[in-house]
Design a protein around this motif. Structure first.
Motif, mmCIF file in Angstrom:
data_model
loop_
_atom_site.group_PDB
_atom_site.id
_atom_site.type_symbol
_atom_site.label_atom_id
_atom_site.label_comp_id
_atom_site.label_asym_id
_atom_site.label_seq_id
_atom_site.Cartn_x
_atom_site.Cartn_y
_atom_site.Cartn_z
ATOM 1 N N VAL A 216 0.827 -1.213 0.000
ATOM 2 C CA VAL A 216 0.000 0.000 0.000
ATOM 3 C C VAL A 216 0.860 1.261 0.000
ATOM 4 N N MET A 217 1.905 1.305 0.838
ATOM 5 C CA MET A 217 2.757 2.499 0.849
ATOM 6 C C MET A 217 3.600 2.588 -0.424
ATOM 7 N N GLY A 218 3.917 1.434 -1.015
ATOM 8 C CA GLY A 218 4.561 1.452 -2.327
ATOM 9 C C GLY A 218 3.644 2.059 -3.370
ATOM 10 N N GLY A 219 2.343 1.718 -3.270
ATOM 11 C CA GLY A 219 1.346 2.307 -4.168
ATOM 12 C C GLY A 219 1.219 3.804 -3.961
ATOM 13 N N GLU A 220 1.242 4.245 -2.696
ATOM 14 C CA GLU A 220 1.187 5.681 -2.409
ATOM 15 C C GLU A 220 2.368 6.400 -3.059
ATOM 16 N N GLY A 221 3.560 5.814 -2.909
ATOM 17 C CA GLY A 221 4.745 6.412 -3.506
ATOM 18 C C GLY A 221 4.634 6.501 -5.018
ATOM 19 N N ALA A 222 4.037 5.460 -5.620
ATOM 20 C CA ALA A 222 3.872 5.447 -7.081
ATOM 21 C C ALA A 222 2.920 6.545 -7.537
ATOM 22 N N ILE A 223 1.832 6.754 -6.805
ATOM 23 C CA ILE A 223 0.878 7.813 -7.168
ATOM 24 C C ILE A 223 1.553 9.178 -7.059
ATOM 25 N N VAL A 224 2.319 9.379 -5.973
ATOM 26 C CA VAL A 224 3.028 10.647 -5.784
ATOM 27 C C VAL A 224 3.956 10.919 -6.968
ATOM 28 N N ASP A 225 4.686 9.878 -7.391
ATOM 29 C CA ASP A 225 5.709 10.067 -8.425
ATOM 30 C C ASP A 225 5.142 10.101 -9.842
ATOM 31 N N GLY A 228 0.951 12.359 -12.333
ATOM 32 C CA GLY A 228 1.011 13.421 -13.333
ATOM 33 C C GLY A 228 1.534 12.926 -14.669
ATOM 34 N N LEU A 229 2.573 12.092 -14.603
ATOM 35 C CA LEU A 229 3.154 11.543 -15.829
ATOM 36 C C LEU A 229 2.163 10.624 -16.545
ATOM 37 N N PHE A 230 1.382 9.867 -15.768
ATOM 38 C CA PHE A 230 0.373 8.981 -16.364
ATOM 39 C C PHE A 230 -0.663 9.803 -17.125
ATOM 40 N N LEU A 231 -1.142 10.866 -16.499
ATOM 41 C CA LEU A 231 -2.142 11.706 -17.165
ATOM 42 C C LEU A 231 -1.554 12.376 -18.411
ATOM 43 N N GLN A 232 -0.282 12.724 -18.339
ATOM 44 C CA GLN A 232 0.355 13.403 -19.466
ATOM 45 C C GLN A 232 0.636 12.448 -20.624
ATOM 46 N N GLU A 233 1.240 11.288 -20.326
ATOM 47 C CA GLU A 233 1.714 10.404 -21.383
ATOM 48 C C GLU A 233 0.690 9.361 -21.828
ATOM 49 N N ILE A 234 -0.090 8.851 -20.888
ATOM 50 C CA ILE A 234 -1.030 7.774 -21.211
ATOM 51 C C ILE A 234 -2.420 8.316 -21.509
ATOM 52 N N SER A 235 -2.899 9.234 -20.649
ATOM 53 C CA SER A 235 -4.244 9.784 -20.852
ATOM 54 C C SER A 235 -4.260 10.972 -21.810
ATOM 55 N N MET A 236 -3.076 11.481 -22.142
ATOM 56 C CA MET A 236 -2.968 12.644 -23.035
ATOM 57 C C MET A 236 -3.781 13.829 -22.516
ATOM 58 N N GLU A 239 -2.356 20.181 -20.300
ATOM 59 C CA GLU A 239 -1.379 20.560 -19.269
ATOM 60 C C GLU A 239 -2.048 21.049 -17.989
ATOM 61 N N THR A 240 -3.186 21.707 -18.128
ATOM 62 C CA THR A 240 -3.869 22.245 -16.944
ATOM 63 C C THR A 240 -4.418 21.153 -16.029
ATOM 64 N N LEU A 241 -4.540 19.926 -16.519
ATOM 65 C CA LEU A 241 -5.116 18.835 -15.722
ATOM 66 C C LEU A 241 -4.080 17.828 -15.227
ATOM 67 N N ILE A 242 -2.820 18.031 -15.586
ATOM 68 C CA ILE A 242 -1.793 17.046 -15.242
ATOM 69 C C ILE A 242 -1.652 16.862 -13.730
ATOM 70 N N GLY A 243 -1.790 17.927 -12.954
ATOM 71 C CA GLY A 243 -1.636 17.832 -11.504
ATOM 72 C C GLY A 243 -2.899 17.434 -10.769
ATOM 73 N N THR A 244 -4.027 17.314 -11.490
ATOM 74 C CA THR A 244 -5.295 17.058 -10.798
ATOM 75 C C THR A 244 -5.411 15.637 -10.258
ATOM 76 N N GLY A 245 -4.681 14.697 -10.843
ATOM 77 C CA GLY A 245 -4.723 13.324 -10.336
ATOM 78 C C GLY A 245 -4.170 13.254 -8.928
ATOM 79 N N PHE A 246 -2.992 13.860 -8.714
ATOM 80 C CA PHE A 246 -2.393 13.857 -7.385
ATOM 81 C C PHE A 246 -3.222 14.699 -6.417
#
Length: 382
Positions: A216-225, A228-236, A239-246
């Motif tokens: 679970v804490m490994g998962g938390e670390g993954a979300i933190v890191d 934003g990159l997932f929304l940018q590269e995978i979800s396309m 730019e204004t929404l890249i930080g909204t996942g975190f």
């Protein structure tokens, strides 16, 4: 919100909860100045990575000895001394005149934070047992709140224009409030436990809890890191929404922790871990749809699901029959931090070699395993 009202209305519960907030105020204030320190000392990313390793090293060094120190001092005094040490140590990295002093300062900060983390979770476990009140989850909510306070402090960067002075203000805030309230917990000692000889039967529940904490804490670390990159590269995402996942993850994490104690009191700690894992699984499915808005909702659900799991693991780990509460909490904290620090690194290799999407598939599979392990643990408790 019953536990939140309890904390805000009674200094006996506010005092330890403020320690949770304090740790993240200090760490969060350091974190916002990492780029400044890198630039000031003229180091590259690789050098910075090595320096941050010393932060982790300080945490890991203290875990094996923390329980003995806490039991010798008494958990209340250990928490108070821990927050004093952490406050002083938080100044060193921002005062470091060179790279080697930076590594030493981060080592001390990691050691102080690691020790205080175990002490404060043990303290809340003991107060819960003594008063028959649940507020562990809400205390972790205060940890999240400490991060918010540190984040708001970033608006003072240009006003203060001095990283060490900014940290000094944070240290003064932490120490003054803790000094006022520490008398409410400094006298508390852990209730004696009738220890049993070591056996696999005794260790097995802790091992299962440790594995869950790691995942679970490994998962938390993954979300933190990587959210934003997932929304940018995978979800396309734009730019204004890249930080909204975190952001969605963090807000729901904080809210879930303030709500968690009441739910835990109603259905029990093991069932709420299973419920949290189930919600997180749905969240990962939403994220893996890759549609931007569904992914954002997914990150929110993961935050809500994960929010209640780690506090409950500390609660369960501090009440394992035949094990000192400090030892149980120390084991959960050690495995959890290992996951938080190691998990994102290992999964990073997967993302680099294959795709970031595969890392979230792995996290989904691990969360399903958490649910299965929790259900098995629940079955054996019956």
């Amino acid at each position: 919100m019953k536990s939140l009202r309890l904390i805000l209305s009674n200094p006996r519960y506010f005092a330890p909860s403020w320690v949770f907030a304090s740790i993240n105020i200090l760490f969060g204030t350091w974190a916002i100045y990492i780029p400044s320190v890198k630039e000031k000392l003229g180091i590259d990313k690789a050098d910075l990575g090595i320096a941050l390793f010393f932060l982790s090293l300080g945490v890991f060094i203290v875990f094996p000895i923390a329980a003995k120190i806490i039991n010798k001092l008494g958990v209340g005094k250990a928490t108070w001394y821990g927050i004093i040490f952490s406050s002083v140590a938080a100044l060193f990295p921002l005062l470091a005149p060179n790279y080697y002093f930076l590594m030493a300062g981060l080592f001390l900060l990691g050691a102080g934070n690691g020790f205080t983390d175990i002490a404060m979770n043990t303290l809340v476990t003991e107060i819960e047992k003594e008063d028959r009140q649940n507020f562990m989850s809400a205390s972790h909510g205060f940890f999240s709140l400490g991060g918010v306070i540190a984040g708001l402090g970033s608006f003072l960067i240009f006003t203060i224009n001095n990283p060490a002075l900014h940290m000094l203000y944070a240290v003064i805030l932490v120490l003054v409030v803790n000094f006022i309230f520490h008398k409410n917990y400094s006298h508390i000692v852990a209730a004696p436990v009738e220890k049993e000889p070591f056996s696999l039967k005794l260790f097995k529940p802790l091992l299962v809890l440790g594995i869950i904490s790691f995942v679970v804490m490994g998962g938390e670390g993954a979300i933190v890191d990587w959210s934003g990159l997932f929304l940018q590269e995978i979800s396309m995402a734009p730019e204004t929404l890249i930080g909204t996942g975190f952001l969605a993850f963090s807000v729901m994490m904080t809210l879930g922790r303030f709500l968690g104690d009441s739910i835990s009191a109603a259905i029990g700690p093991i069932k709420i871990v299973a419920l949290g894992a189930s919600i997180a699984i749905v969240g990962f499915v939403f994220v893996l749809s890759t549609y931007t808005y569904m992914a954002i909702v997914g990150f929110a659900l993961i935050g809500l699901g994960y929010s209640v799991i780690v506090p409950e693991l500390f609660r369960i780990g501090g009440t394992v029959k035949g094990v000192d509460s400090s030892q149980g909490v120390s084991f959960i904290a050690g495995t959890g931090y290992s996951g938080f620090l190691i998990g994102p690194v290992v999964l990073g290799f997967v993302a680099e070699s294959y795709s970031l999407k595969y890392t979230f598939i792995i996290l989904l599979a691990c969360t399903i395993l958490v649910l299965v392990a929790t259900l098995r643990l629940h079955g054996k408790k019956r």
